[in-house]
Scaffold this motif. Sequence first.
Motif, PDB file in Angstrom:
ATOM      1  N   GLY A  10      30.952  39.289  19.552  1.00  0.00           N
ATOM      2  CA  GLY A  10      32.159  39.264  19.971  1.00  0.00           C
ATOM      3  C   GLY A  10      32.721  37.965  19.777  1.00  0.00           C
ATOM      4  O   GLY A  10      32.180  36.896  20.057  1.00  0.00           O
ATOM      5  N   GLY A  15      32.810  34.041  22.799  1.00  0.00           N
ATOM      6  CA  GLY A  15      32.074  34.073  21.690  1.00  0.00           C
ATOM      7  C   GLY A  15      32.304  32.646  20.696  1.00  0.00           C
ATOM      8  O   GLY A  15      31.751  32.174  20.115  1.00  0.00           O
ATOM      9  N   ARG A  34      34.185  43.627  15.986  1.00  0.00           N
ATOM     10  CA  ARG A  34      34.600  44.880  15.468  1.00  0.00           C
ATOM     11  C   ARG A  34      36.146  44.964  14.975  1.00  0.00           C
ATOM     12  O   ARG A  34      36.551  45.561  14.301  1.00  0.00           O
ATOM     13  CB  ARG A  34      34.265  45.937  16.478  1.00  0.00           C
ATOM     14  CG  ARG A  34      35.178  45.704  17.839  1.00  0.00           C
ATOM     15  CD  ARG A  34      34.880  46.685  18.826  1.00  0.00           C
ATOM     16  NE  ARG A  34      35.598  46.386  20.073  1.00  0.00           N
ATOM     17  CZ  ARG A  34      35.421  46.867  21.268  1.00  0.00           C
ATOM     18  NH1 ARG A  34      34.564  47.732  21.179  1.00  0.00           N
ATOM     19  NH2 ARG A  34      36.071  46.563  22.346  1.00  0.00           N
ATOM     20  N   GLN A  41      40.786  39.121  23.465  1.00  0.00           N
ATOM     21  CA  GLN A  41      42.155  39.552  24.225  1.00  0.00           C
ATOM     22  C   GLN A  41      43.026  38.467  23.969  1.00  0.00           C
ATOM     23  O   GLN A  41      44.143  38.755  24.031  1.00  0.00           O
ATOM     24  CB  GLN A  41      41.640  39.370  25.782  1.00  0.00           C
ATOM     25  CG  GLN A  41      40.799  40.670  26.267  1.00  0.00           C
ATOM     26  CD  GLN A  41      41.735  41.974  26.359  1.00  0.00           C
ATOM     27  OE1 GLN A  41      42.814  41.855  26.455  1.00  0.00           O
ATOM     28  NE2 GLN A  41      40.678  42.917  25.874  1.00  0.00           N
ATOM     29  N   VAL A  86      28.812  46.170  16.250  1.00  0.00           N
ATOM     30  CA  VAL A  86      27.583  46.355  16.837  1.00  0.00           C
ATOM     31  C   VAL A  86      27.058  47.462  17.530  1.00  0.00           C
ATOM     32  O   VAL A  86      27.709  47.758  18.270  1.00  0.00           O
ATOM     33  CB  VAL A  86      27.108  44.978  17.407  1.00  0.00           C
ATOM     34  CG1 VAL A  86      25.660  44.977  17.915  1.00  0.00           C
ATOM     35  CG2 VAL A  86      27.206  43.663  16.588  1.00  0.00           C
ATOM     36  N   GLY A 116      32.860  41.227  25.840  1.00  0.00           N
ATOM     37  CA  GLY A 116      34.332  41.271  26.922  1.00  0.00           C
ATOM     38  C   GLY A 116      34.128  42.468  27.809  1.00  0.00           C
ATOM     39  O   GLY A 116      33.103  42.664  28.419  1.00  0.00           O
ATOM     40  N   ALA A 117      35.135  43.300  27.951  1.00  0.00           N
ATOM     41  CA  ALA A 117      35.376  44.209  29.104  1.00  0.00           C
ATOM     42  C   ALA A 117      35.944  45.496  28.647  1.00  0.00           C
ATOM     43  O   ALA A 117      36.837  45.469  27.602  1.00  0.00           O
ATOM     44  CB  ALA A 117      35.727  43.624  30.312  1.00  0.00           C
ATOM     45  N   GLN A 139      49.297  46.856  25.324  1.00  0.00           N
ATOM     46  CA  GLN A 139      49.385  45.679  24.772  1.00  0.00           C
ATOM     47  C   GLN A 139      49.071  45.668  23.396  1.00  0.00           C
ATOM     48  O   GLN A 139      49.669  44.741  22.471  1.00  0.00           O
ATOM     49  CB  GLN A 139      48.305  44.765  25.546  1.00  0.00           C
ATOM     50  CG  GLN A 139      48.889  43.956  26.753  1.00  0.00           C
ATOM     51  CD  GLN A 139      48.214  42.726  27.025  1.00  0.00           C
ATOM     52  OE1 GLN A 139      46.963  42.576  26.937  1.00  0.00           O
ATOM     53  NE2 GLN A 139      48.758  41.815  27.443  1.00  0.00           N
ATOM     54  N   ALA A 289      31.754  39.869  29.518  1.00  0.00           N
ATOM     55  CA  ALA A 289      30.579  40.849  29.440  1.00  0.00           C
ATOM     56  C   ALA A 289      29.574  40.662  30.389  1.00  0.00           C
ATOM     57  O   ALA A 289      29.027  41.329  30.888  1.00  0.00           O
ATOM     58  CB  ALA A 289      29.902  40.687  28.041  1.00  0.00           C
ATOM     59  N   GLU A 293      36.383  37.590  34.695  1.00  0.00           N
ATOM     60  CA  GLU A 293      37.010  36.454  35.075  1.00  0.00           C
ATOM     61  C   GLU A 293      38.040  36.214  34.223  1.00  0.00           C
ATOM     62  O   GLU A 293      38.952  37.123  34.130  1.00  0.00           O
ATOM     63  CB  GLU A 293      35.813  35.293  35.137  1.00  0.00           C
ATOM     64  CG  GLU A 293      36.214  34.447  36.231  1.00  0.00           C
ATOM     65  CD  GLU A 293      34.998  33.145  36.482  1.00  0.00           C
ATOM     66  OE1 GLU A 293      33.969  33.489  35.818  1.00  0.00           O
ATOM     67  OE2 GLU A 293      35.458  32.078  36.969  1.00  0.00           O
ATOM     68  N   SER A 296      39.836  30.943  30.568  1.00  0.00           N
ATOM     69  CA  SER A 296      39.446  29.719  30.664  1.00  0.00           C
ATOM     70  C   SER A 296      37.901  29.586  30.921  1.00  0.00           C
ATOM     71  O   SER A 296      37.148  28.984  30.495  1.00  0.00           O
ATOM     72  CB  SER A 296      40.108  29.109  31.677  1.00  0.00           C
ATOM     73  OG  SER A 296      40.443  29.969  32.827  1.00  0.00           O
TER      74      SER A 296
HETATM   75  C1  LIG Z   1      47.110  41.271  30.326  1.00  0.00           C
HETATM   76  C2  LIG Z   1      45.977  40.004  30.309  1.00  0.00           C
HETATM   77  C3  LIG Z   1      46.517  38.658  30.540  1.00  0.00           C
HETATM   78  C4  LIG Z   1      45.526  37.895  31.078  1.00  0.00           C
HETATM   79  N1  LIG Z   1      45.904  36.646  31.182  1.00  0.00           N
HETATM   80  C5  LIG Z   1      45.146  35.406  31.302  1.00  0.00           C
HETATM   81  C6  LIG Z   1      45.582  34.228  31.572  1.00  0.00           C
HETATM   82  O1  LIG Z   1      46.672  34.085  32.078  1.00  0.00           O
HETATM   83  N2  LIG Z   1      44.315  33.226  31.714  1.00  0.00           N
HETATM   84  C7  LIG Z   1      43.324  33.383  31.541  1.00  0.00           C
HETATM   85  O2  LIG Z   1      42.321  32.544  31.538  1.00  0.00           O
HETATM   86  N3  LIG Z   1      42.711  34.619  31.065  1.00  0.00           N
HETATM   87  C8  LIG Z   1      43.713  35.913  31.219  1.00  0.00           C
HETATM   88  N4  LIG Z   1      43.204  37.048  30.739  1.00  0.00           N
HETATM   89  C9  LIG Z   1      41.833  37.289  30.782  1.00  0.00           C
HETATM   90  C10 LIG Z   1      41.118  37.089  29.435  1.00  0.00           C
HETATM   91  O3  LIG Z   1      42.075  37.555  28.503  1.00  0.00           O
HETATM   92  C11 LIG Z   1      39.844  37.379  29.265  1.00  0.00           C
HETATM   93  O4  LIG Z   1      38.993  36.972  30.479  1.00  0.00           O
HETATM   94  C12 LIG Z   1      39.044  36.782  28.261  1.00  0.00           C
HETATM   95  O5  LIG Z   1      39.550  37.164  26.979  1.00  0.00           O
HETATM   96  C13 LIG Z   1      37.682  37.158  28.308  1.00  0.00           C
HETATM   97  O6  LIG Z   1      37.050  36.495  27.054  1.00  0.00           O
HETATM   98  P1  LIG Z   1      35.796  37.202  26.385  1.00  0.00           P
HETATM   99  O7  LIG Z   1      35.425  36.523  25.246  1.00  0.00           O
HETATM  100  O8  LIG Z   1      34.778  37.266  27.242  1.00  0.00           O
HETATM  101  O9  LIG Z   1      36.194  38.529  25.849  1.00  0.00           O
HETATM  102  P2  LIG Z   1      37.305  39.269  24.881  1.00  0.00           P
HETATM  103  O10 LIG Z   1      38.526  38.275  24.849  1.00  0.00           O
HETATM  104  O11 LIG Z   1      37.624  40.727  25.453  1.00  0.00           O
HETATM  105  O12 LIG Z   1      36.496  39.372  23.494  1.00  0.00           O
HETATM  106  C14 LIG Z   1      35.500  40.279  23.386  1.00  0.00           C
HETATM  107  C15 LIG Z   1      35.352  40.597  21.886  1.00  0.00           C
HETATM  108  O13 LIG Z   1      34.030  41.331  21.604  1.00  0.00           O
HETATM  109  C16 LIG Z   1      34.445  42.282  20.546  1.00  0.00           C
HETATM  110  N5  LIG Z   1      33.491  43.353  20.807  1.00  0.00           N
HETATM  111  C17 LIG Z   1      33.223  44.138  21.660  1.00  0.00           C
HETATM  112  N6  LIG Z   1      32.329  44.961  21.670  1.00  0.00           N
HETATM  113  C18 LIG Z   1      32.036  44.799  20.321  1.00  0.00           C
HETATM  114  C19 LIG Z   1      30.849  45.672  19.527  1.00  0.00           C
HETATM  115  N7  LIG Z   1      29.941  46.406  19.866  1.00  0.00           N
HETATM  116  N8  LIG Z   1      30.696  45.004  18.078  1.00  0.00           N
HETATM  117  C20 LIG Z   1      31.523  43.860  17.846  1.00  0.00           C
HETATM  118  N9  LIG Z   1      32.500  43.365  18.389  1.00  0.00           N
HETATM  119  C21 LIG Z   1      32.683  43.964  19.677  1.00  0.00           C
HETATM  120  C22 LIG Z   1      36.012  42.842  20.891  1.00  0.00           C
HETATM  121  O14 LIG Z   1      36.297  43.085  19.616  1.00  0.00           O
HETATM  122  C23 LIG Z   1      36.489  41.312  21.186  1.00  0.00           C
HETATM  123  O15 LIG Z   1      37.009  40.563  20.086  1.00  0.00           O
HETATM  124  C24 LIG Z   1      43.981  38.208  30.865  1.00  0.00           C
HETATM  125  C25 LIG Z   1      43.514  39.407  30.345  1.00  0.00           C
HETATM  126  C26 LIG Z   1      44.581  40.399  30.162  1.00  0.00           C
HETATM  127  C27 LIG Z   1      44.095  41.828  29.611  1.00  0.00           C
END
Ligand SMILES: Cc1cc2nc3c(=O)[nH]c(=O)nc-3n(C[C@H](O)[C@H](O)[C@H](O)COP(=O)(O)OP(=O)(O)OC[C@H]3O[C@@H](n4cnc5c(N)ncnc54)[C@H](O)[C@@H]3O)c2cc1C
Length: 355
Positions: A10, A15, A34, A41, A86, A116-117, A139, A289, A293, A296
């Motif tokens: 991810g 990540g 992927r 996001q 994966v 992620g989620a 989106q 994941a 949250e 940030s």
């Molecule tokens: C509409 C919206 C508005 C938001 N606004 C804000 C904001 O203003 N401020 C803020 O701080 N947060 C905001 N967020 C929340 C923020 O986007 C998420 O909390 C953050 O992106 C989480 O980061 P992450 O790296 O955990 O997961 P993600 O950003 O979801 O990244 C996960 C990655 O894992 C990859 N992946 C998943 N499964 C697999 C697999 N099996 N194999 C390979 N790759 C995989 C996905 O393709 C993705 O690229 C918002 C979210 C949304 C939906």
Amino acid sequence: MRSVECVIIGGGPAGLMAAKSLLEAGVRVLLIDRERQLGGQLIKQTHKFFGAKEQYAKMRGFDIAKELIKPIENHPLLEVLLGTHVVACYDGNIVSTYDQHQYQEFQAEKIILATGASEKYLAFENNDLPQIMGAGAIQTLMNVHGVLPAQEVVMIGSGNIGLIVSYQLLQAGVKVKAVIEASDTIGGYNVHASKLRRLGVPIMTNSTIAKGIGTEVLEAVEIVSLIDGSKTIIPCDTCCIAVGLSPSYQLAGMLGVETAYIPELGGEVVLLNEFYQSSHPDLYVIGDAGGIEEASSAMMEGALCGQYVARSLSKEVDESLISDYLYQLTELRNGPYGQKTMAGHLKMKEVNHAG
Ligand SMILES: Cc1cc2nc3c(=O)[nH]c(=O)nc-3n(C[C@H](O)[C@H](O)[C@H](O)COP(=O)(O)OP(=O)(O)OC[C@H]3O[C@@H](n4cnc5c(N)ncnc54)[C@H](O)[C@@H]3O)c2cc1C
């Protein structure tokens, strides 16, 4: 089968920051996503983020993604696989991938899950009609592929995602007929709700969707009051569901890790210690994941986890950097919106001790 020091699954904010932290400590990293683009996001977010300047507050999400990619791009210790799912994790720390051409297997000393989620869905009559879709799908169509997804939308859910996506729809010229909220208060930040109200979008609290109306495709939704049961039909061509996210922890489940149901963190989550380590000692979980949250906090968890994993691989880490990241994460969670997460982490600690 190839061996790697650390696989990060991810490439969202969690990540990417984990990769930066590991690379700085001299760890060889394989980063897999992927999608065909890194950023998770963030690449869909056209609005300016809140928070602290250290986590790029006041920048738009897609610009934050660019900032996070810059320091790792072309790093000699980094390999990136994009467009690569994966599909499984097996005993012996085997990570199995598929990229539409071939399956590959990697044997990792450490695995960081940053997947992620996924969106929660709602059970209601006719919820399988075309044009009823999740906020994430809307989106992606609009902000990643430049496709106008609808003309008239009813949004279900007034959390930040429902409010922000409604605003983005308005910016794209779509009419948002109403935002529907089951609880008696708006779930997201008031600043987002006020923007919608100023633009004439009603936010109906104590209400939910009873059914989708239409034969071939959605034509209207029936909204029911949770106070007196009265019904309102709202004509629309699209209904967008934004009722929360669930951590995508399934790959960890394949390694038999312990999990628990903690609603404050989004539902079923992997039990983690303070180092983001699961009951499988080589598997770490960060970002959404590990518990829903914000970007940030996902960044700070990534930065910290990278340091912890580097230390477990006997690399030299900068302890003052760890203290600084911990301080930043605590500051982020000290505000009123961090209380839910803190309560969730407390529950996790209790379950961990009880187990
Ligand atoms: C509409 C919206 C508005 C938001 N606004 C804000 C904001 O203003 N401020 C803020 O701080 N947060 C905001 N967020 C929340 C923020 O986007 C998420 O909390 C953050 O992106 C989480 O980061 P992450 O790296 O955990 O997961 P993600 O950003 O979801 O990244 C996960 C990655 O894992 C990859 N992946 C998943 N499964 C697999 C697999 N099996 N194999 C390979 N790759 C995989 C996905 O393709 C993705 O690229 C918002 C979210 C949304 C939906």
